[in-house]
Write an enzyme that holds these catalytic residues in place. Structure first.
Site, PDB file in Angstrom:
ATOM      1  N   GLU A 174       0.831  -1.214   0.000  1.00 26.40           N
ATOM      2  CA  GLU A 174       0.000   0.000   0.000  1.00 26.40           C
ATOM      3  C   GLU A 174       0.860   1.256   0.000  1.00 26.40           C
ATOM      4  OE1 GLU A 174      -3.705   0.137   0.380  1.00 26.40           O
ATOM      5  OE2 GLU A 174      -3.670  -1.943  -0.275  1.00 26.40           O
ATOM      6  N   HIS A 250      -4.427   1.470   7.637  1.00 28.53           N
ATOM      7  CA  HIS A 250      -3.030   1.755   7.288  1.00 28.53           C
ATOM      8  C   HIS A 250      -2.350   2.312   8.537  1.00 28.53           C
ATOM      9  CE1 HIS A 250      -4.292   2.581   2.866  1.00 28.53           C
ATOM     10  NE2 HIS A 250      -3.618   1.454   2.889  1.00 28.53           N
ATOM     11  N   CYS A 371      -3.048  11.198   3.653  1.00 23.48           N
ATOM     12  CA  CYS A 371      -3.360  10.287   2.533  1.00 23.48           C
ATOM     13  C   CYS A 371      -3.205  10.999   1.204  1.00 23.48           C
ATOM     14  CB  CYS A 371      -4.808   9.812   2.589  1.00 23.48           C
ATOM     15  SG  CYS A 371      -5.243   8.929   4.059  1.00 23.48           S
TER      16      CYS A 371
HETATM   17  O1  SUG Z   1      -7.811   2.829   0.119  1.00 19.99           O
HETATM   18  N1  SUG Z   1     -10.611   4.921   0.272  1.00 19.99           N
HETATM   19  C1  SUG Z   1      -9.189   4.757   0.320  1.00 19.99           C
HETATM   20  C2  SUG Z   1      -8.616   5.683   1.358  1.00 19.99           C
HETATM   21  C3  SUG Z   1      -7.111   5.666   1.340  1.00 19.99           C
HETATM   22  C4  SUG Z   1      -6.520   6.423   2.459  1.00 19.99           C
HETATM   23  N2  SUG Z   1      -5.106   6.352   2.379  1.00 19.99           N
HETATM   24  C5  SUG Z   1      -4.262   6.345   3.406  1.00 19.99           C
HETATM   25  N3  SUG Z   1      -4.656   6.137   4.649  1.00 19.99           N
HETATM   26  N4  SUG Z   1      -3.006   6.487   3.140  1.00 19.99           N
HETATM   27  C6  SUG Z   1      -8.816   3.311   0.652  1.00 19.99           C
HETATM   28  O2  SUG Z   1      -9.531   2.684   1.426  1.00 19.99           O
HETATM   29  C7  SUG Z   1     -12.815   4.563  -0.686  1.00 19.99           C
HETATM   30  C8  SUG Z   1     -13.450   4.595  -2.036  1.00 19.99           C
HETATM   31  C9  SUG Z   1     -14.929   4.467  -1.987  1.00 19.99           C
HETATM   32  O3  SUG Z   1     -15.459   3.795  -1.094  1.00 19.99           O
HETATM   33  O4  SUG Z   1     -15.595   5.020  -2.907  1.00 19.99           O
HETATM   34  C10 SUG Z   1     -11.331   4.370  -0.738  1.00 19.99           C
HETATM   35  O5  SUG Z   1     -10.809   3.772  -1.647  1.00 19.99           O
END
Ligand code: SUG
Length: 448
Positions: A174, A250, A371
């Site tokens: 990730e 994460h 993020c």
């Molecule tokens: O991968 N949300 C992302 C959020 C990522 C956050 N990144 C970090 N913490 N670095 C994920 O879960 C949600 C998309 C949706 O539900 O439409 C989403 O992909």
């Protein structure tokens, strides 16, 4: 030589929506099916970039991806013209259309892992695109991510790019969301800290019971090998599986580090003391003085951390050596978190100031300030070798704001995703964007 941490923020794409796609990410689950406002989302992100630039930080921008991803839908058996592919997917498999429309590439902390040149064997800055293979909608990001990073960091004398790891669960990667670097100065050798959620091949490491652990130890080790990191410059630690089961999908939802400082929650890790001692010892070997700030669960619970995204903040170094925390406004809305932050900044420690940003559109999908950015530590020569089109300036901010105002919708719901007109709008917008950012052809519709 001078060196910097440059924050490259993901520009929110025109299809930003709430698809409920990320099991284990509480915000994504709870806001599923709400209608979104892509224009507001992109402008909120740009406002953060502009504010950091105005504060004197080096700021860049990372382009969004082509969505809907028609090629991904074709790989899943939908055929015909692009419009027919979308229409058939909408009729037969709406969840696949929704996934192919996600603007999730905005969370560029997940785009790649980056090791600065001072840490790597060949003295170049290394990038490994993350396979993001835990979620289908994110697993389709890395080919375009690689092309975009390649266009931004094209100079092979300074930059080395690695393809994403094999796309299987054992190598779930990730990117920088589980990677932190400690150092005295950005241009000096540092210690790279890899946090994993589980091991794919060694069952001595406990795994979470409810939600998936997205990052494996084996993926982190592979990235460290690819980047040519010294054993003495790497520390691995396991994330506490119990917090993953509480929505900490994460490490950057429960800890953040910068310079010589780690800011973390008491429950973030397993074997915390051993890990802190290793970080302290290894950073000392390169002349650094490791410091940690532990937020006790008595002050802020894991649930508070997940809801407020306190740790998904950006910890930034100011010229006088003190630090600044960029937090989402949800931190202000949580009484305990806000009280903690007041006491932290008035305690005489290194973290002196908190700045609050409205990133609600992204936050509702589980994406906070941290993020939205990919950190790249660069020395002056390397910074000069970056494609200048992606470095934020007042004129670029103006162009991007006007571009968003021109092309983005202010409301998007699930039914809108089936509108073939949306695909055309996105392609028109992205074609113009590649010219604004001077990226050349990076999108499938520009290449094929
Ligand atoms: O991968 N949300 C992302 C959020 C990522 C956050 N990144 C970090 N913490 N670095 C994920 O879960 C949600 C998309 C949706 O539900 O439409 C989403 O992909």
């Amino acid at each position: 030589m001078k060196s910097y941490e440059v924050n490259f923020d993901g520009l929110v794409g025109p299809t930003h929506n709430y698809g409920g796609l990320s099991y284990g990410n509480v915000a994504s689950q709870s806001n599923s099916q709400q209608s979104s406002n892509p224009k507001e989302a992109a402008l909120q992100g740009l406002a953060k970039m502009k504010a950091l630039m105005d504060m004197g930080f080096q700021q860049g921008v990372l382009a969004p991806q082509e969505r809907p991803d028609v090629a991904a839908l074709r790989r899943l058996g939908f055929s015909g013209t692009d419009a027919q592919v979308i229409e058939r997917a909408a009729k037969e498999a709406m969840p696949l259309l929704v996934a192919s429309c996600s603007a999730s590439s905005m969370w560029v902390a997940n785009a790649a892992t980056v090791s600065p040149s001072a840490d790597t064997a060949d003295g170049r800055v290394h990038f490994t695109a993350a396979n993001l293979n835990c979620k289908f909608h994110r697993s389709i990001e890395h080919p375009t991510t690689s092309r975009v990073l390649g266009a931004m960091f094209a100079n092979q004398q300074h930059f080395a790019h690695h393809a994403a790891l094999p796309a299987v669960a054992q190598f779930g990667d990730e990117g920088a969301a589980n990677h932190t670097r400690f150092c005295r100065e950005y241009g000096e050798a540092g210690v790279e800290f890899f946090v994993f959620g589980r091991s794919a091949f060694d069952n001595r490491f406990p795994a979470p019971q409810k939600y998936p652990a997205r990052q494996t130890l084996e993926a982190s080790q592979a990235v460290a090998r690819l980047h040519g990191l010294r054993d003495e410059g790497v520390v691995y630690a396991q994330q506490n599986p119990n917090v993953i089961d509480q929505g900490v999908f994460h490490n950057d939802v429960i800890a953040v580090g910068n310079g010589e400082v780690l800011f973390y929650h008491e429950d973030a890790f397993l074997e915390t003391d051993k890990m802190l001692a290793e970080l302290q010892g290894k950073l000392a070997k390169v002349g650094g003085n490791f410091q940690s700030v532990c937020v006790p669960r008595s002050a802020v619970t894991v649930d508070d951390a997940v809801r407020s995204y306190l740790f998904n903040s950006q910890l930034l170094s100011r010229p006088d050596g003190s630090m600044l925390l960029i937090v989402p406004q949800e931190c202000q809305a949580n009484e305990r978190v806000w009280a903690y932050l007041q006491s932290l900044t008035s305690s005489g420690g290194l973290i002196r100031e908190v700045k609050v940003f409205d990133l609600k559109q992204s936050m509702q999908n589980g994406g906070g300030p941290a993020c939205l950015r990919l950190r790249v530590a660069l020395n002056e020569t390397e910074l000069a070798a970056v494609n200048p089109g992606v470095i934020m300036t007042a004129p670029l901010y103006g162009s991007l704001t006007a571009w968003v105002e021109k092309h983005y919708r202010d409301r998007l719901s699930e039914t809108d995703l089936a509108d073939p007109q949306l695909l055309l709008e996105c392609r028109t917008a992205l074609d113009e964007l590649t010219q604004i950012l001077k990226l050349g052809a990076v999108y499938p519709f520009q290449i094929n």
